[in-house]
Scaffold this motif. Sequence first.
Motif, PDB file in Angstrom:
ATOM      1  N   LEU A   1       0.831  -1.216   0.000  1.00 24.90           N
ATOM      2  CA  LEU A   1       0.000   0.000   0.000  1.00 24.90           C
ATOM      3  C   LEU A   1       0.860   1.259   0.000  1.00 24.90           C
ATOM      4  N   ALA A   2       1.939   1.263   0.767  1.00 24.30           N
ATOM      5  CA  ALA A   2       2.811   2.441   0.808  1.00 24.30           C
ATOM      6  C   ALA A   2       3.350   2.760  -0.582  1.00 24.30           C
ATOM      7  N   GLN A   3       3.816   1.737  -1.293  1.00 25.28           N
ATOM      8  CA  GLN A   3       4.386   1.971  -2.619  1.00 25.28           C
ATOM      9  C   GLN A   3       3.324   2.397  -3.623  1.00 25.28           C
ATOM     10  N   GLU A   4       2.144   1.791  -3.566  1.00 27.10           N
ATOM     11  CA  GLU A   4       1.070   2.172  -4.491  1.00 27.10           C
ATOM     12  C   GLU A   4       0.657   3.630  -4.278  1.00 27.10           C
ATOM     13  N   VAL A   5       0.532   4.028  -3.024  1.00 25.93           N
ATOM     14  CA  VAL A   5       0.162   5.418  -2.716  1.00 25.93           C
ATOM     15  C   VAL A   5       1.289   6.357  -3.141  1.00 25.93           C
ATOM     16  N   GLU A   6       2.521   5.933  -2.954  1.00 23.49           N
ATOM     17  CA  GLU A   6       3.665   6.736  -3.384  1.00 23.49           C
ATOM     18  C   GLU A   6       3.617   6.970  -4.901  1.00 23.49           C
ATOM     19  N   PHE A   7       3.314   5.929  -5.663  1.00 27.38           N
ATOM     20  CA  PHE A   7       3.178   6.080  -7.114  1.00 27.38           C
ATOM     21  C   PHE A   7       2.054   7.056  -7.458  1.00 27.38           C
ATOM     22  N   GLN A   8       0.927   6.904  -6.797  1.00 26.57           N
ATOM     23  CA  GLN A   8      -0.245   7.719  -7.120  1.00 26.57           C
ATOM     24  C   GLN A   8      -0.068   9.183  -6.741  1.00 26.57           C
ATOM     25  N   LEU A   9       0.573   9.446  -5.606  1.00 29.27           N
ATOM     26  CA  LEU A   9       0.732  10.824  -5.140  1.00 29.27           C
ATOM     27  C   LEU A   9       2.024  11.480  -5.610  1.00 29.27           C
ATOM     28  N   GLY A  10       3.015  10.662  -5.934  1.00 34.21           N
ATOM     29  CA  GLY A  10       4.309  11.209  -6.333  1.00 34.21           C
ATOM     30  C   GLY A  10       5.118  11.736  -5.174  1.00 34.21           C
ATOM     31  N   THR A  11       4.741  11.346  -3.950  1.00 35.22           N
ATOM     32  CA  THR A  11       5.495  11.737  -2.755  1.00 35.22           C
ATOM     33  C   THR A  11       5.858  10.490  -1.961  1.00 35.22           C
ATOM     34  N   VAL A  12       6.905  10.589  -1.174  1.00 35.88           N
ATOM     35  CA  VAL A  12       7.339   9.463  -0.353  1.00 35.88           C
ATOM     36  C   VAL A  12       6.222   9.100   0.623  1.00 35.88           C
ATOM     37  N   ALA A  13       5.935   7.799   0.742  1.00 35.52           N
ATOM     38  CA  ALA A  13       4.876   7.332   1.642  1.00 35.52           C
ATOM     39  C   ALA A  13       5.371   6.133   2.446  1.00 35.52           C
ATOM     40  N   GLU A  14       4.922   6.061   3.689  1.00 33.35           N
ATOM     41  CA  GLU A  14       5.238   4.945   4.567  1.00 33.35           C
ATOM     42  C   GLU A  14       3.954   4.463   5.216  1.00 33.35           C
ATOM     43  N   ALA A  15       3.883   3.159   5.472  1.00 33.87           N
ATOM     44  CA  ALA A  15       2.669   2.589   6.052  1.00 33.87           C
ATOM     45  C   ALA A  15       3.005   1.765   7.291  1.00 33.87           C
ATOM     46  N   LYS A  16       2.033   1.709   8.199  1.00 35.34           N
ATOM     47  CA  LYS A  16       2.180   0.876   9.391  1.00 35.34           C
ATOM     48  C   LYS A  16       0.788   0.476   9.883  1.00 35.34           C
ATOM     49  N   ILE A  17       0.759  -0.592  10.670  1.00 40.34           N
ATOM     50  CA  ILE A  17      -0.499  -1.007  11.273  1.00 40.34           C
ATOM     51  C   ILE A  17      -0.882   0.043  12.304  1.00 40.34           C
ATOM     52  N   PHE A  18      -2.057   0.596  12.151  1.00 44.32           N
ATOM     53  CA  PHE A  18      -2.551   1.627  13.060  1.00 44.32           C
ATOM     54  C   PHE A  18      -3.362   0.994  14.180  1.00 44.32           C
ATOM     55  N   ASP A  19      -4.171   0.004  13.832  1.00 43.93           N
ATOM     56  CA  ASP A  19      -5.026  -0.655  14.809  1.00 43.93           C
ATOM     57  C   ASP A  19      -5.313  -2.070  14.331  1.00 43.93           C
ATOM     58  N   ARG A  20      -5.322  -3.002  15.232  1.00 44.31           N
ATOM     59  CA  ARG A  20      -5.572  -4.415  14.906  1.00 44.31           C
ATOM     60  C   ARG A  20      -6.788  -4.876  15.701  1.00 44.31           C
ATOM     61  N   HIS A  21      -7.713  -5.498  15.005  1.00 49.72           N
ATOM     62  CA  HIS A  21      -8.900  -6.052  15.650  1.00 49.72           C
ATOM     63  C   HIS A  21      -8.958  -7.544  15.357  1.00 49.72           C
TER      64      HIS A  21
END
Length: 184
Positions: free
Chosen positions: A108-128
Motif C-alpha cells: 500500500l505504501a508503494q502504491e500510494v507513493e506512485f499515485q501521489l508522487g510523494t514518499v509514503a510509509e505505512a504501518k499497522i494503526f489498529d488491529r482487531h
Amino acid sequence: MSQKLYNQLIAGHQGLGAGTMRDVILPAILGKETDEMLYWIGKDLARVYPVATTEDLVYLTNQLDFGRLALRKKSNTSQLWRLSGVIVKERIQRDEEETSFGLECGFLAQEVEFQLGTVAEAKIFDRHRDYVDILIQNDPQNSADNERSEMVTFITVDRPDEKEDAPKKETRHSLLKRRKKDKK
C-alpha cells in the motif's frame, strides 16, 4: 500445532499452498526480520503491479487475496485504510498477534507513493479480531523522485463487475432476431 494449522489452512479461504508459503515458510526463512522484509517485498510487488487509482488499488488488493480494502479517511498527509474479509479474519484468528501484515503495508505504501508522487510509509494503526487498519503517511513536500517512480507504467486492472454492467455486444444473429421481432 501441525495438525491444527493444517486443518485451519485446508479449510480456510487462503488455501494450504498460499497459507503455508505466507505464514509458515516466509517467517521461517526471514526469522525476526519477517515484518521488515515483507514490507520491502510488498513494495517490490507494487512495482510489478502499479495502479493509477484508488479504485484500482481496491480491486487489485482483493485480486491478490490480501483481503477487502477500504479507504476510511484521507488528508493531504495521511490515508487510513481498512483491510478486512475472511482471509484477514482467519489469519488473525490463527496467529493472533504473530500475524504479519508487513507485505500489505509495504504494498500500500508503494502504491500510494506512485499515485501521489510523494514518499509514503505505512504501518499497522489498529488491529482487531477481524480487520486491521493501516495508516499511510506521506510528505507532500518530499517528492518520490527515484527512477522507479519516474518510469512507472500503470497496469489496467481487470474488473469483472464492470463487464457484467457493460452493455452486451450483440451478435449478428441477435440483431436479426430483434429486427424480426420489432417488425411484428
